[in-house]
Design a protein around this motif. Structure first.
Motif, PDB file in Angstrom:
ATOM      1  N   ALA A  95       0.799  -1.270   0.139  1.00 10.09           N
ATOM      2  CA  ALA A  95       0.066  -0.031   0.031  1.00 10.09           C
ATOM      3  C   ALA A  95       0.819   1.243  -0.174  1.00 10.09           C
ATOM      4  O   ALA A  95       0.694   2.241  -0.737  1.00 10.09           O
ATOM      5  N   ASN A  96       1.877   1.170   0.867  1.00  4.81           N
ATOM      6  CA  ASN A  96       2.755   2.480   1.084  1.00  4.81           C
ATOM      7  C   ASN A  96       4.088   2.257   0.440  1.00  4.81           C
ATOM      8  O   ASN A  96       5.118   2.036   0.957  1.00  4.81           O
ATOM      9  N   LYS A  97       4.264   2.278  -0.907  1.00  3.77           N
ATOM     10  CA  LYS A  97       5.389   2.012  -1.708  1.00  3.77           C
ATOM     11  C   LYS A  97       6.281   3.048  -1.174  1.00  3.77           C
ATOM     12  O   LYS A  97       7.696   2.890  -1.289  1.00  3.77           O
ATOM     13  N   THR A  98       5.892   4.538  -1.186  1.00 12.30           N
ATOM     14  CA  THR A  98       6.674   5.485  -1.067  1.00 12.30           C
ATOM     15  C   THR A  98       7.408   5.361   0.377  1.00 12.30           C
ATOM     16  O   THR A  98       8.800   5.865   0.223  1.00 12.30           O
ATOM     17  N   VAL A  99       7.072   4.905   1.241  1.00 10.80           N
ATOM     18  CA  VAL A  99       7.559   4.767   2.679  1.00 10.80           C
ATOM     19  C   VAL A  99       8.911   3.453   2.357  1.00 10.80           C
ATOM     20  O   VAL A  99       9.685   3.798   3.025  1.00 10.80           O
ATOM     21  N   VAL A 100       8.371   2.524   1.697  1.00 10.79           N
ATOM     22  CA  VAL A 100       9.552   1.472   1.588  1.00 10.79           C
ATOM     23  C   VAL A 100      10.555   2.116   0.547  1.00 10.79           C
ATOM     24  O   VAL A 100      11.860   1.879   0.869  1.00 10.79           O
ATOM     25  N   LEU A 101      10.287   2.864  -0.433  1.00 11.82           N
ATOM     26  CA  LEU A 101      11.254   3.680  -1.123  1.00 11.82           C
ATOM     27  C   LEU A 101      12.109   4.442  -0.435  1.00 11.82           C
ATOM     28  O   LEU A 101      13.480   4.610  -0.683  1.00 11.82           O
ATOM     29  N   MET A 102      11.588   5.229   0.678  1.00 12.41           N
ATOM     30  CA  MET A 102      12.230   6.125   1.255  1.00 12.41           C
ATOM     31  C   MET A 102      13.454   5.484   2.233  1.00 12.41           C
ATOM     32  O   MET A 102      14.258   6.168   2.420  1.00 12.41           O
ATOM     33  N   LEU A 103      12.997   4.235   2.444  1.00  9.37           N
ATOM     34  CA  LEU A 103      14.085   3.532   3.481  1.00  9.37           C
ATOM     35  C   LEU A 103      15.402   3.440   2.675  1.00  9.37           C
ATOM     36  O   LEU A 103      16.507   3.351   3.345  1.00  9.37           O
ATOM     37  N   PHE A 104      15.272   3.373   1.111  1.00 10.98           N
ATOM     38  CA  PHE A 104      16.482   3.228   0.488  1.00 10.98           C
ATOM     39  C   PHE A 104      17.143   4.611   0.245  1.00 10.98           C
ATOM     40  O   PHE A 104      18.525   4.719   0.176  1.00 10.98           O
ATOM     41  N   VAL A 105      16.353   5.713   0.548  1.00 12.24           N
ATOM     42  CA  VAL A 105      16.817   7.007   0.329  1.00 12.24           C
ATOM     43  C   VAL A 105      17.491   7.465   1.711  1.00 12.24           C
ATOM     44  O   VAL A 105      18.390   8.285   1.697  1.00 12.24           O
ATOM     45  N   MET A 106      16.759   7.163   2.915  1.00 14.67           N
ATOM     46  CA  MET A 106      17.163   7.501   4.213  1.00 14.67           C
ATOM     47  C   MET A 106      18.583   7.562   4.428  1.00 14.67           C
ATOM     48  O   MET A 106      19.242   8.547   4.982  1.00 14.67           O
ATOM     49  N   PRO A 107      19.444   6.733   3.945  1.00 13.95           N
ATOM     50  CA  PRO A 107      21.132   6.585   4.159  1.00 13.95           C
ATOM     51  C   PRO A 107      21.722   7.834   3.782  1.00 13.95           C
ATOM     52  O   PRO A 107      22.528   8.416   4.295  1.00 13.95           O
ATOM     53  N   MET A 108      20.893   8.428   2.758  1.00 18.23           N
ATOM     54  CA  MET A 108      21.562   9.665   1.895  1.00 18.23           C
ATOM     55  C   MET A 108      21.501  10.834   2.875  1.00 18.23           C
ATOM     56  O   MET A 108      22.131  11.995   2.597  1.00 18.23           O
ATOM     57  N   TRP A 109      20.449  10.648   3.852  1.00 19.24           N
ATOM     58  CA  TRP A 109      20.168  11.953   4.803  1.00 19.24           C
ATOM     59  C   TRP A 109      21.401  11.985   5.785  1.00 19.24           C
ATOM     60  O   TRP A 109      21.556  13.186   6.331  1.00 19.24           O
ATOM     61  N   ILE A 110      22.094  10.965   5.993  1.00 18.74           N
ATOM     62  CA  ILE A 110      23.023  11.218   6.894  1.00 18.74           C
ATOM     63  C   ILE A 110      24.325  11.545   6.441  1.00 18.74           C
ATOM     64  O   ILE A 110      24.648  11.473   5.041  1.00 18.74           O
ATOM     65  N   ASN A 111      25.141  12.344   7.036  1.00 19.57           N
ATOM     66  CA  ASN A 111      26.580  12.999   6.557  1.00 19.57           C
ATOM     67  C   ASN A 111      27.297  11.914   5.923  1.00 19.57           C
ATOM     68  O   ASN A 111      27.592  10.615   6.496  1.00 19.57           O
ATOM     69  N   PHE A 112      27.829  12.213   4.879  1.00 18.44           N
ATOM     70  CA  PHE A 112      28.716  11.237   3.776  1.00 18.44           C
ATOM     71  C   PHE A 112      29.711  10.988   4.922  1.00 18.44           C
ATOM     72  O   PHE A 112      29.994   9.424   4.798  1.00 18.44           O
ATOM     73  N   SER A 113      30.566  11.543   5.404  1.00 16.76           N
ATOM     74  CA  SER A 113      31.577  11.061   6.186  1.00 16.76           C
ATOM     75  C   SER A 113      31.374  10.076   7.251  1.00 16.76           C
ATOM     76  O   SER A 113      31.989   9.096   7.587  1.00 16.76           O
ATOM     77  N   LEU A 114      30.278  10.383   7.771  1.00 12.46           N
ATOM     78  CA  LEU A 114      29.643   9.231   8.930  1.00 12.46           C
ATOM     79  C   LEU A 114      29.252   7.812   8.406  1.00 12.46           C
ATOM     80  O   LEU A 114      29.792   6.958   8.840  1.00 12.46           O
ATOM     81  N   ARG A 115      28.570   7.884   7.074  1.00 13.98           N
ATOM     82  CA  ARG A 115      28.429   6.713   6.448  1.00 13.98           C
ATOM     83  C   ARG A 115      29.618   6.053   6.331  1.00 13.98           C
ATOM     84  O   ARG A 115      29.799   4.642   6.411  1.00 13.98           O
ATOM     85  N   ILE A 116      30.509   6.633   5.510  1.00 13.47           N
ATOM     86  CA  ILE A 116      31.673   5.848   5.117  1.00 13.47           C
ATOM     87  C   ILE A 116      32.532   5.466   6.504  1.00 13.47           C
ATOM     88  O   ILE A 116      33.250   4.439   6.501  1.00 13.47           O
TER      89      ILE A 116
END
Length: 261
Positions: A88-109
């Motif tokens: 039903a809420n595909k947008t929510v699932v799709l946002m789970l893949f985008v959420m890591p991009m909201w975290i600072n790049f240096s912190l992720r790496i």
């Protein structure tokens, strides 16, 4: 003073001239001159005559190709099943893949570096593998979003018609879904391949001492060799322009995917 719609483009034209055209002209000037400001082709000859520079170009190309292929192999099944599912809420699932991009790049790496250190012990043992893992982790959402956008817009009646004509699921996918999703594939490839050739920050943070094109250009400018660095930048820009022209068919999906991201 007469006002027209064309006047609205003046600020954009000024911005392009000041921040795009002018830097490119400066880059071209340094690329084709020497220290005395005289025209020369020595910088171009130096690039193609230096095995280290060519080796860096091929190494960057190899990393970009492998990263793009891995991202495509991981992203296509995710985008396909997400687009075909009845969630039903595909947008929510799709946002789970985008959420890591909201975290600072240096912190992720940095987090990825700690995980790889625990697994491998010494990151210097597998520099190419770690570079591909870091690039894939960073650019995977850029491959998922254009694919999802393209597949979700495929008319379901086409698949139903293929199955009514006797095609099984595999044949329907290979002859209907996959060909119609090629614009999304081209778009995702262009969004991953181009930055993967120059993103040296991932290599630096994962303690990879190998140069790619981005780090090579930085080393030239750090050594105040603006002429050699400008020529390498110009050649890389030309390669990127050629690749962009060859993949121009996915421009619409690129814009959609970029807007979603």
């Amino acid at each position: 003073m007469h006002f027209s719609r064309k006047s609205l483009g003046i600020p954009y034209a000024v911005f392009l001239i000041a921040f795009v055209l002018a830097p490119l002209l400066v880059l071209a000037f340094y690329a084709f001159t020497n220290g005395q400001g005289q025209f020369t082709m020595a910088n171009l000859h130096s690039f193609f005559g230096d095995p280290n520079t060519l080796g860096t170009l091929f190494y960057s190309f190899a990393i970009a190709c492998v990263t793009t292929i891995v991202c495509l192999l991981l992203a296509y099944p995710v985008a396909y099943f997400l687009a075909m599912s009845r969630i039903a809420n595909k947008t929510v699932v799709l946002m789970l893949f985008v959420m890591p991009m909201w975290i600072n790049f240096s912190l992720r790496i940095t987090a990825l570096k700690e995980i790889l250190t625990v697994i491998e012990g010494n990151l210097a043992m597998y520099p190419f593998l770690n570079a591909v893992i870091g690039m894939t982790y960073d650019f995977l959402p850029f491959m998922i979003l254009p694919l999802y956008t393209t597949i979700s817009k495929i008319d379901g009646n086409l698949r139903e018609a293929a199955m009514d004509l006797g095609a099984d699921n595999m044949r329907t996918f290979l002859q209907v879904t996959l060909p119609l999703s090629i614009p999304g594939i081209v778009s995702g490839v262009s969004m991953v391949f181009l930055p993967a050739m120059t993103n040296y920050v991932v290599l630096d943070m994962l303690y990879n001492s190998t140069y790619i094109m981005g780090s090579l250009i930085g080393s030239y400018f750090a050594a105040y060799n603006w002429h050699g660095g400008s020529m390498i930048s110009l050649i890389l820009l030309a390669l990127i322009c050629i690749f962009t022209l060859l993949t121009g068919s996915g421009e619409e999906e690129t814009a959609r995917g970029g807007a979603m991201l």
